[in-house]
Structure formats: structure tokens, C-alpha cells
Design a protein around this motif. Structure first.
Motif, PDB file in Angstrom:
ATOM      1  N   PRO A 176       0.793  -1.245   0.000  1.00 55.46           N
ATOM      2  CA  PRO A 176       0.000   0.000   0.000  1.00 55.46           C
ATOM      3  C   PRO A 176       0.819   1.286   0.000  1.00 55.46           C
ATOM      4  O   PRO A 176       0.299   2.331  -0.380  1.00 55.46           O
ATOM      5  N   THR A 177       2.083   1.206   0.435  1.00 54.89           N
ATOM      6  CA  THR A 177       2.873   2.451   0.490  1.00 54.89           C
ATOM      7  C   THR A 177       3.923   2.515  -0.616  1.00 54.89           C
ATOM      8  O   THR A 177       4.747   3.430  -0.638  1.00 54.89           O
ATOM      9  N   ASN A 178       3.876   1.552  -1.536  1.00 47.64           N
ATOM     10  CA  ASN A 178       4.876   1.520  -2.618  1.00 47.64           C
ATOM     11  C   ASN A 178       4.818   2.774  -3.487  1.00 47.64           C
ATOM     12  O   ASN A 178       3.755   3.155  -3.958  1.00 47.64           O
ATOM     13  N   GLY A 179       5.957   3.397  -3.685  1.00 47.94           N
ATOM     14  CA  GLY A 179       6.040   4.536  -4.599  1.00 47.94           C
ATOM     15  C   GLY A 179       5.439   5.815  -4.062  1.00 47.94           C
ATOM     16  O   GLY A 179       5.285   6.788  -4.805  1.00 47.94           O
ATOM     17  N   LEU A 180       5.076   5.835  -2.788  1.00 45.84           N
ATOM     18  CA  LEU A 180       4.470   7.047  -2.236  1.00 45.84           C
ATOM     19  C   LEU A 180       5.520   7.903  -1.530  1.00 45.84           C
ATOM     20  O   LEU A 180       6.506   7.385  -1.002  1.00 45.84           O
ATOM     21  N   ASP A 181       5.280   9.212  -1.501  1.00 47.18           N
ATOM     22  CA  ASP A 181       6.169  10.081  -0.725  1.00 47.18           C
ATOM     23  C   ASP A 181       5.898   9.838   0.759  1.00 47.18           C
ATOM     24  O   ASP A 181       4.873   9.254   1.137  1.00 47.18           O
TER      25      ASP A 181
END
Lengths: 260, 395
Positions: A176-181
Motif C-alpha cells: 500500500p505504500t509503494n512509490g508514495l512520498d
């Protein structure tokens, strides 16, 4: 505790194309993605699936959400079988993965209404839920902006909200947090904790150790499609931090060691 | 059940009708473009073949026979100039250069009238020859050549005139205006409609099915509890509506401009058809679009992306165009209802019957029912494909 999700001896194989055989430098024509996987998730807990890329985490989640069919085994979602009643399973779960994209032409507002209708949520209930979730994630400001014009973080927030329009009791998140700032990643992590507090059952697949340590009650380590370890986070990290423990398990299973 | 189908349909309509670019290119442009294209083609052909009112044909002539001194006094005036004034070479150069001062060079034998009078057809000797030099790329020159040729042919026929066929101004063609319209429309419209309907389907179906696969948005739909059959029905109905609107736009453009293309409203008139004919046409169009949309959707579901889908659909479109041509070939127009079980062919032939003003109701019913059945089978196939991970998630 009530058993909400039961994965039973799940198996999934894929044919390897000639092109993939060349890329992977293998003569094998069949890849066993998931090999006899079993575990259980209980009401109100966050269950983490940890494993390297290609371990079979995503395939497992796809089978759990009735998106692909298992070759063998079954998944019972609050008593409904993914093999026998996939539509029922889909109505009981919320699934978020980076592979599920939103139509860029539509606005978050429209998409929320559309998916609420598909899930059979009553209009008034949907409107109240939309207001609450949009405010919680700050989507109200860009609710009428087409998804195609939103940033990656904004899109992820919208995807997350869309995946739970029907207020499911079981929520499955794939990376769910992949590639997020960092800011958006924190919003997502905090929300997972909120869901836990609300008594929802959350299944999270990730290879980020800190996320597992922060939110999970129990952890399953998948290596080469098999469940290597499945226990409470407390027991797994009793003698070593999670990261070290993971590499020990990996070395034991695969026969490779890593410098720490 | 109905709700999820309607939800999918609403989404497809929302996607299409709120996109101005798609509405303009798929609904408005085809009809407008066809109308203007055919109108321009009609007026272009008319001006190419016709003549302007103040046109005077300029002919450089050598040895103009006495018997033909009055031929320049017809409907289109002709101005004869003696070729010897400017010389053969210069006159031919003027023709080549398309100069207005010379539209034709006519060379008669010196004693043409005498040679013609003395000529015996049975003697086997060479007939007196008239040479007409012209420039086929110049409209005026071509027109002058046609007129001169026609007059000489008439003169030649008149020399041995023993009887007349259809003499005088009386019209001997018993065909009515309705018959002429029916003949032209029945030949042209079924083929054109097949092309337009297929183009309309091509414009929306690959984008909606293969496009959603390509963008990963179909998977987002597939994780919802919607039944695959409902998804297939919702998509096919909504895409069919859009494709029908696109086809009707083209149809309207064709019907309005075809009379202009065929040389004026006098000979071809779409108003010869009654309301019943148009209702039958609409029924056939609707059932045809259902078949085409289903076919294109199934092909699109197999494809990995829009480009691949378009590539795979193109041969099918060519086949449908070839089937469209069968309306022009009488030997390929079957009347046995069994033939009307063949998809696409049945549509062409049913439309051919309607536009010939000889609709066979049984065959039209067979066509519509068969097409709806094929679309139903297609929906089941598409639903199965939506449920097949190998098809939906192939990379």
C-alpha cells in the motif's frame, strides 16, 4: 477471536512462455507461484505477508480477492468460498493493489458513486460515507478534478477510498505504500491503524519491515510460494529484530546468506 | 441484477458523452463529412461532365465540308476557325497547353462529302477518315470532343437511315422515379451502411474493452461483486447505442447527399420510402450493430491493447465490406430464409430488400432474431472471457 479469513492449502501455477524462459534463463515450463499455502486471519487483526519479490504474495492476495482462481485449495472469507462463491467473496472484501487502476477520465466524486452502486450501497449511506472518507483523506479539495490530473499520492488516496466504499470487514492491501512520498505513506499507515482500531481485519503484503513492525499483529513469511513462518510479530521478533530474523529464515530456506 | 447493468451502461455513456472530442469525432464528424464529401463529389462530377452556359467551343478545322456548315448552330455554339490561318503545329501546341482559343482540331479529307457519297460499304475499301485532336485533361477540350464525336456519329447514322428506334421526344423508359431511387439506394446504401456501422463499432469497442485492459481499469471492475455477464451486457448495450448513433449520423449524411452524388434530386429521392421502410431498416441496423459490437468486443477482450485489437478487427471489417458488395450482385442475393441465418450477409440482404422496396418480412424477421441470438451467445462468451484470468490479465 472469530476466524474471518482462512487460507487452505492454496496452490497456483503459471505456464512460462518461451520468451520468459529466455529472460529467466530456465527450461522449466511451469512456475509454481504459490505452493500449499495455509494461514488464518482473525477478526480485528492486521496480518502481514512478508517476502521478497516473486515469493507469491501478490498471487496469494489475488486468489483471496477472487480475482484469479486457485489450482488447488480454497480461501474462506467470512464463510464464503472463493472457488464456489466468488461474487459473495468480492462483496465482503476491499482490495487495493497498484495493478488496479482508476479511469483517468473520471473524477473521484463520480468514481466513488460508481463503485458504491456496483457494491449495492444505498445512496444515502454512500453519500455520508463519501463525505467522511473524502474529508479524512483531504480528497474534498480535488473531488471534481479528473483522476488523470492528480499526483501519484492523490491517486493512491482515491484508490484506497474506492476500495472500501462498501465498508468491508476484510481489507486486503498489496504494497500500500509503494512509490508514495513519506507524507502520503504516513497517511496510509495511520489509516491502516485506524481500521485495526475499528475492528476490521486487514491483510497487508509488503517487503517494508518497518511497516510490518508498526501495524501487524501476526506475520507470515512467504518464500518461494511456501509459508516459511507464521506467528505473532512478538514471537517472531523475540530474539532478533524482524529484518535480521527474515534474512535468517531466508538463508535457511533458500541456502543463501546476506551481509547484515 | 438490472442495477449493475445500468450502472455499467451509465458509466460508458458518461465516459463517451462527456468527452467532447469523442462526441465530435464519432457522432458529428462522420455524418457531416459524408454529406460534404458526397455533395462535393456530386458537384465536382457535374461540373466535370457538364458545361457552363456561356461556353463556346473553339474548333480549328481543316476542309470543313459543306454538309457540316450548320453543325455549329446547336445547343452549344461552336466557333470554327480555319486551320490554315494558324497552322497545324501551332494549333496542336495550343491544345497541349490547354489554351482557350483552341478546344479541338478537326481534320477532314479535302473532298469529304464526295468521298462519303462515293463510298461503298460492301467494296471493302477504306472509309473516309476524320481526325479529331483533343486534350482529355482539359475539361472544355474533352467536352468539345464528345460533342463533335456525337454529331459525327449522328451524321454517319443519318446517311444510311432506314428506320428509327424510339424516335422523337417521347420517354420510352417506363421506370418510375421510385424505381430509379430504389435501384440506386438498394445497391449503394447496404454496403455503405455496413461500412459506417462497422466504423462506429470500431471507434468505441476496442477502446472500451482492450483499452480498459491496457490501462488496468478492467481489473478494478472485476474485483467488485458485479457478475461478469452483467458487465458484458452493460458494455455491449451501451456501446451498441453509441455505435448506432454513429451509424445513423453516417446514414443521415448519406441519404441527404446521395441524390447530389447521383446527379440531382430529380432521379434519386430518399423520400420515396415510407415510415415502415425506415422502421424495418432501423430494426435491421440495431440487430446488426449488436452482432458487430459483440464480435469486436470479443476480439478486443483477447487483445492486450487497443492497437492489437484494431489490428485484429481490421480483417473482419474487410470481410463485412465484401459482404456489403453482395447487394450489388444479383446472383448473390438469395431469397431462401436459411441464407438469412448468416450474420452480416443477412443484414446486407435485408437492407437490400427494404431499399429495393421489396422487403421480405420473413427474411427480415429471421435476420433480426438470428442477430439477437448471435449477440446473446456473444455476451455469454464475453462473460466467460471476463472470468478468465489468462485472457484478462495476459501481458
Amino acid at each position: 477471536m472469530k476466524e474471518l479469513l482462512s487460507v487452505q492449502n492454496l496452490k497456483k501455477t503459471f505456464k512460462i512462455s518461451a520468451k520468459q524462459q529466455k529472460i529467466q534463463n530456465t527450461k522449466q515450463r511451469i512456475k509454481v507461484a504459490v505452493d500449499g499455502l495455509s494461514f488464518t486471519a482473525y477478526e480485528g487483526e492486521v496480518f502481514g505477508l512478508l517476502g521478497p519479490n516473486g515469493a507469491g504474495k501478490t498471487t496469494t492476495l489475488r486468489m483471496m480477492s477472487a480475482l484469479v482462481k486457485p489450482d488447488e485449495g480454497d480461501v474462506l472469507v467470512d464463510g464464503s468460498s472463493v472457488v464456489k462463491k466468488p461474487d459473495e467473496v468480492r462483496s465482503k472484501i476491499g482490495f487495493l493493489t497498484s495493478e488496479l487502476k482508476l479511469e483517468e477520465f473520471f473524477t473521484p466524486n463520480y468514481l466513488f458513486d460508481f463503485f458504491s452502486e456496483l457494491h449495492g450501497v444505498a445512496e444515502e449511506t454512500a453519500a455520508a460515507r463519501k463525505q467522511k472518507l473524502f474529508e479524512r483523506f483531504g480528497i474534498t479539495n480535488f473531488a471534481e478534478v479528473k483522476v488523470g490530473n492528480l499526483s501519484t499520492g492523490m491517486k493512491q488516496k482515491v484508490s484506497l477510498v474506492i476500495s472500501i466504499v462498501h465498508n468491508p470487514d476484510i481489507i486486503i492491501f498489496d504494497e500500500p505504500t509503494n512509490g508514495l512520498d513519506v507524507l502520503t505513506a504516513k497517511v496510509v499507515t495511520d489509516f491502516l491503524l485506524e481500521l485495526k482500531q475499528q475492528g476490521k481485519t486487514v491483510i497487508v503484503s509488503t517487503h517494508i519491515f518497518s511497516l510490518i513492525e508498526k501495524i501487524c499483529d501476526r506475520v507470515g513469511v512467504i518464500i518461494d510460494g511456501k509459508m516459511a513462518v507464521c506467528d505473532t510479530l512478538e514471537n517472531i521478533t523475540a530474539d532478533k529484530p524482524l529484518e535480521e530474523k527474515f534474512f535468517d529464515i531466508y538463508a535457511e530456506r533458500v541456502g543463501e546468506t546476506y551481509e547484515k | 441484477m438490472r442495477n449493475s447493468i445500468i450502472t455499467v451502461m451509465k458509466k460508458e455513456f458518461m465516459r463517451f458523452f462527456t468527452d467532447r472530442r469523442m462526441v465530435v469525432t464519432t457522432l458529428l464528424m462522420p455524418g457531416i463529412m459524408i454529406y460534404f464529401l458526397y455533395s462535393f463529389m456530386g458537384s465536382g462530377l457535374g461540373s466535370k461532365l457538364g458545361e457552363s452556359e456561356d461556353f463556346v467551343a473553339s474548333i480549328a478545322v481543316q476542309n470543313l465540308p459543306e454538309s457540316m456548315q450548320t453543325i455549329g448552330e446547336g445547343e452549344t455554339p461552336m466557333e470554327f476557325k480555319d486551320l490554315s490561318e494558324q497552322g497545324m503545329e501551332q494549333a496542336l501546341e495550343k491544345l497541349q497547353q490547354s489554351e482557350d482559343s483552341c478546344d479541338l482540331v478537326a481534320v477532314f479529307p479535302e473532298d469529304f462529302d464526295a468521298q462519303v457519297a462515293a463510298f461503298d460499304v460492301t467494296a471493302g475499301t477504306e472509309a473516309p477518315a476524320v481526325k479529331l485532336y483533343y486534350n482529355s485533361t482539359n475539361k472544355d477540350s474533352q467536352l468539345t470532343y464528345n460533342m463533335m464525336r456525337e454529331m459525327l456519329d449522328t451524321y454517319e447514322s443519318a446517311l444510311a437511315n432506314k428506320f428509327d428506334v424510339n424516335p422523337g421526344e417521347e420517354s420510352y423508359d417506363m421506370a418510375t422515379k421510385e424505381d430509379m431511387s430504389a435501384q440506386i439506394f438498394s445497391m449503394m446504401v447496404p454496403m455503405l451502411l455496413m461500412i459506417f456501422l462497422f466504423s462506429g463499432c470500431m471507434a468505441v469497442a476496442p477502446e472500451s474493452i482492450a483499452g480498459e485492459k491496457e490501462r488496468g481499469t478492467i481489473a478494478t471492475l472485476l474485483v467488485t461483486p458485479i457478475k461478469r455477464s452483467h458487465l458484458a451486457i452493460g458494455k455491449i448495450i451501451s456501446l451498441s447505442v453509441i455505435a448506432v448513433l454513429s451509424g445513423l449520423s453516417s446514414f443521415l449524411g448519406t441519404m441527404l447527399s446521395l441524390p447530389k452524388l447521383m446527379g440531382g434530386e430529380e432521379s434519386v429521392d430518399a423520400s420515396v420510402y415510407g415510415v415502415g421502410d425506415y422502421i424495418l431498416t432501423l430494426l435491421v441496423i440495431l440487430s446488426t450493430v449488436l452482432v458487430i459490437i459483440t464480435l469486436v468486443s470479443i476480439i478486443s477482450a483477447f487483445a492486450k491493447n487497443v492497437k492489437e485489437a484494431t489490428g485484429w478487427v481490421t480483417p473482419v471489417m474487410i470481410i463485412s465490406m465484401l459482404l456489403g458488395v453482395t447487394s450489388m450482385v444479383e446472383s448473390l442475393c438469395m431469397t431462401d430464409p436459411v441464407w438469412y441465418l448468416i450474420p452480416l450477409y443477412n443484414s446486407v440482404q435485408s437492407m437490400n430488400g427494404i431499399f429495393s422496396m421489396e422487403p421480405n418480412i420473413i427474411n427480415i424477421v429471421v435476420t433480426v432474431v438470428a442477430n439477437v441470438c448471435y449477440a446473446g451467445i456473444g455476451v455469454l462468451v464475453l462473460a466467460k472471457m471476463f472470468d478468465n484470468e489468462k485472457v484478462m490479465f495476459s501481458k
